[in-house]
Design a protein around this motif. Sequence first.
Motif, PDB file in Angstrom:
ATOM      1  N   GLY A 326       0.815  -1.213   0.000  1.00  0.00           N
ATOM      2  CA  GLY A 326       0.000   0.000   0.000  1.00  0.00           C
ATOM      3  C   GLY A 326       0.845   1.259   0.000  1.00  0.00           C
ATOM      4  N   ALA A 327       1.954   1.234   0.752  1.00  0.00           N
ATOM      5  CA  ALA A 327       2.803   2.425   0.870  1.00  0.00           C
ATOM      6  C   ALA A 327       3.513   2.778  -0.431  1.00  0.00           C
ATOM      7  CB  ALA A 327       3.828   2.212   1.983  1.00  0.00           C
ATOM      8  N   ILE A 328       3.807   1.762  -1.281  1.00  0.00           N
ATOM      9  CA  ILE A 328       4.542   2.040  -2.532  1.00  0.00           C
ATOM     10  C   ILE A 328       3.611   2.178  -3.739  1.00  0.00           C
ATOM     11  CG2 ILE A 328       6.622   0.861  -1.719  1.00  0.00           C
ATOM     12  CD1 ILE A 328       5.831  -1.440  -3.679  1.00  0.00           C
ATOM     13  N   MET A 329       2.290   2.224  -3.471  1.00  0.00           N
ATOM     14  CA  MET A 329       1.352   2.434  -4.577  1.00  0.00           C
ATOM     15  C   MET A 329       1.633   3.777  -5.248  1.00  0.00           C
ATOM     16  SD  MET A 329      -1.054   0.092  -5.194  1.00  0.00           S
ATOM     17  CE  MET A 329      -2.633   0.838  -5.592  1.00  0.00           C
ATOM     18  N   PRO A 330       1.305   3.921  -6.562  1.00  0.00           N
ATOM     19  CA  PRO A 330       1.519   5.206  -7.251  1.00  0.00           C
ATOM     20  C   PRO A 330       0.907   6.372  -6.483  1.00  0.00           C
ATOM     21  CG  PRO A 330       0.883   3.528  -8.825  1.00  0.00           C
ATOM     22  CD  PRO A 330       0.771   2.893  -7.469  1.00  0.00           C
ATOM     23  N   ASP A 331       1.578   7.526  -6.511  1.00  0.00           N
ATOM     24  CA  ASP A 331       1.186   8.687  -5.701  1.00  0.00           C
ATOM     25  C   ASP A 331      -0.123   9.337  -6.139  1.00  0.00           C
ATOM     26  OD1 ASP A 331       3.292   8.507  -3.997  1.00  0.00           O
ATOM     27  OD2 ASP A 331       4.598   9.818  -5.165  1.00  0.00           O
ATOM     28  N   ALA A 332      -0.577   9.078  -7.360  1.00  0.00           N
ATOM     29  CA  ALA A 332      -1.772   9.750  -7.886  1.00  0.00           C
ATOM     30  C   ALA A 332      -2.967   9.499  -6.974  1.00  0.00           C
ATOM     31  CB  ALA A 332      -2.079   9.250  -9.295  1.00  0.00           C
ATOM     32  N   ALA A 333      -3.561  10.594  -6.451  1.00  0.00           N
ATOM     33  CA  ALA A 333      -4.691  10.474  -5.512  1.00  0.00           C
ATOM     34  C   ALA A 333      -5.856   9.735  -6.151  1.00  0.00           C
ATOM     35  CB  ALA A 333      -5.127  11.860  -5.051  1.00  0.00           C
ATOM     36  N   LYS A 334      -6.114  10.034  -7.438  1.00  0.00           N
ATOM     37  CA  LYS A 334      -7.236   9.399  -8.135  1.00  0.00           C
ATOM     38  C   LYS A 334      -7.034   7.892  -8.214  1.00  0.00           C
ATOM     39  CE  LYS A 334      -9.942   9.957 -12.357  1.00  0.00           C
ATOM     40  NZ  LYS A 334     -10.011  10.632 -13.652  1.00  0.00           N
ATOM     41  N   PHE A 335      -5.793   7.503  -8.507  1.00  0.00           N
ATOM     42  CA  PHE A 335      -5.463   6.082  -8.646  1.00  0.00           C
ATOM     43  C   PHE A 335      -5.667   5.357  -7.318  1.00  0.00           C
ATOM     44  CE2 PHE A 335      -2.663   2.465  -9.538  1.00  0.00           C
ATOM     45  CZ  PHE A 335      -3.007   2.194 -10.847  1.00  0.00           C
TER      46      PHE A 335
END
Length: 756
Positions: A326-335
Amino acid sequence: MKNYKNALFYFGVTGGFTALMYWIIKQGKHLESVKKTAISGIEKGSWSDFIVSMQHNFQDPLAILLAQIITIIFVARFFGWIFKKIGQPTVIGEIIAGIVLGPSLLGMYFPEFSAILFPVESLGNLKFLSQIGLILFMFVIGMELDLKVLKNKANEAVVISHASIVIPFTLGIGLAYFVYNKFAPEGVNFLAFSLFMGIAMSITAFPVLARIVQERGIHKTKLGAIVITCAAADDITAWCLLAVVIAIVKAGTFVSSLYIIGLALVYVLAMLFIVKPFLKRIGDLYGSKDAIVKPVVAIFFLTLILSSYATEVIGIHALFGAFMTGAIMPDAAKFRTIFIEKVEDVSLILLLPLFFVFTGLKTEIGLINDPYLWKVTGFIILVAVVGKFLGSALAAKFVGQNWQDSLTIGALMNTRGLMELIVLNIGLELKVLTPEVFTMMVIMALVTTFMTGPALDLINYIFKNKTTIIPEIIANPNKFRILISFGNNEKGKSLLRLANSLVKKQKETSSITALHLSLSDEMHPFNMDDKEKSSFVPIVEESENLNQEITTIFKATNDIETEIAEIANQGDYDLLLVGLGKSIFEGTILGKVIGFTTRIINPDRLIDKFTGKEGLFENSPFDERTRQIISKTKMPLGILIDKELQGVNQIFFPVFNAEDAFLIDYIQKLIFNNDSKVMVLDVNNHVNTNFVIKSAIESLEKKYPKNIALMQERIVKKEFLSNQDLMIISLESWKTLVDSRSIWLSRVPSVLILKP
């Protein structure tokens, strides 16, 4: 001819093949053995046979699991509702629900029922399902962390955070020294026991803390930013420490655990420098789209499962792998929002309550059956509060915070909640904690989480500074202040047009505030700003079109209706405007059934029934949300039934009773500010007989002869209503009108229902 052909073919095929099946079955009878198996005196197809079959179905593992899930969800939601109503996080209610369904209550007073609902052999299924729920939950927690805030506010926040870990960790190890001989399990060395006591004392529940910060409206303040950053740093540090502690416990000694820790470091580096860039690349390709295709979703879920599997095999627990993913998920808020929405409902509503009950089944309050054990429990709570509360508060004071903010940080960091239960369950599973110590620590987790809200209220009371999100109004006590509360953008624009029509020529002596509330369960720290901006875009655009200045308020809350009323009451507004919600079942048989059952199962409505508030709303079309707002607001309230209101030029004003006189003030404002044309229908001859109404109408006729007129006809025609923009009516008159079932009611334009 074609129809006959189709009919002949249909009956020919179905009839022919039915006959063929019958013949095959008939012939198959001859294949049966001549020796018939006796059925122990019971004839097949008998009632007894049916009962035996049903008993077998009830005892099927899947049936038991489904019955457990149904019971758990009902009980967890009920207790969650109770604790939400008393201002506590719903997670406390859900933990209590688990304890109630466990041996502490259900097992103690209804052992037979408990044995049927939670047989020992079924607990394995419950455990694994709850573990899946925890993996998904930790994945969401990792996604909710905004690692960028650690870079921006690393200095004082990380100092406070690490102080809030090392102080309680040390006190936990010190506590372990005194209780080791009496309470540590056989065969567990002091190092393992003390490390687990230390980590259990130093954990903070980031999700609960973030929700409290949002609900108290301090997320935009410097204090809110610091405490969220502290909690994020605390979470990351605590989970890394927990991974090390688990490695030491499983390896037996610190030296042998170095192999596990080495593998864990390789895993972390691989996640950061190989997996993260790969996921970022996918995020860059698909992050701008409204929906994510299934193959992309599959990649991320496969990464989650592989990561959890890797950390479980390494020996630092699958939950760390889920958190890391979860912590390394892409930074895009929408994503991240799309993935959270996919995962959160299943994990929080369906699977996580299973974990609470599984914890409750292992928590036996009855084990603490001695005054000495309760003293030890009290001492554990004291050490936990001193270590976390005072440790965080003193660290905050040291880095330059004032005493109020320091104590607030301490109170929030002392929140343990679900994260504590996860740590305790791992300790019990590894046999580092005995059932007695586990029960004591669960009680500590409940007490420290429960005390957060009252502690914050006490701090605010002591410093005489109640946290509020009411914006500061320009210092003019004579201003006419309107608050519009909207959920739907189109309704919000209609409410703004209506408010503007009331004040457009008096902008210097009036103000309009737009309020948008969001359920805190649907809000996440990383996308708060984006959510706020997107919520107000249509309203701000409409305000620019109207040349009307507005103030905006945005807040996350667990109780939207109560929050609307509290903000309106605290802000001393002159008028609150809301839109009328509409049930999707309205007008259907299902709607009538649901309407009846909600009176019984909805506790709010049941309470109002007993207190006498329900009578006003019987047979009225108000939805539950509007009904709650009506009962809780103390200032004038306007409810808009919006039928695409574009302007307020033609107004229809029916006068039903003498109490409708207060509406004339709003009529006058609309005439003066908007040059509205008003048609008055004197239903019961009050304009002629009531002095107040008569004099007010006559005054308006003299002042604005072109803007107000009395209807001579008693029959309201369809053509007349189609030319009106808005009908203004009082709450009592609206109820009278609905009860009368007037034919023209279905043809009315937009309606503004006003409560004085």
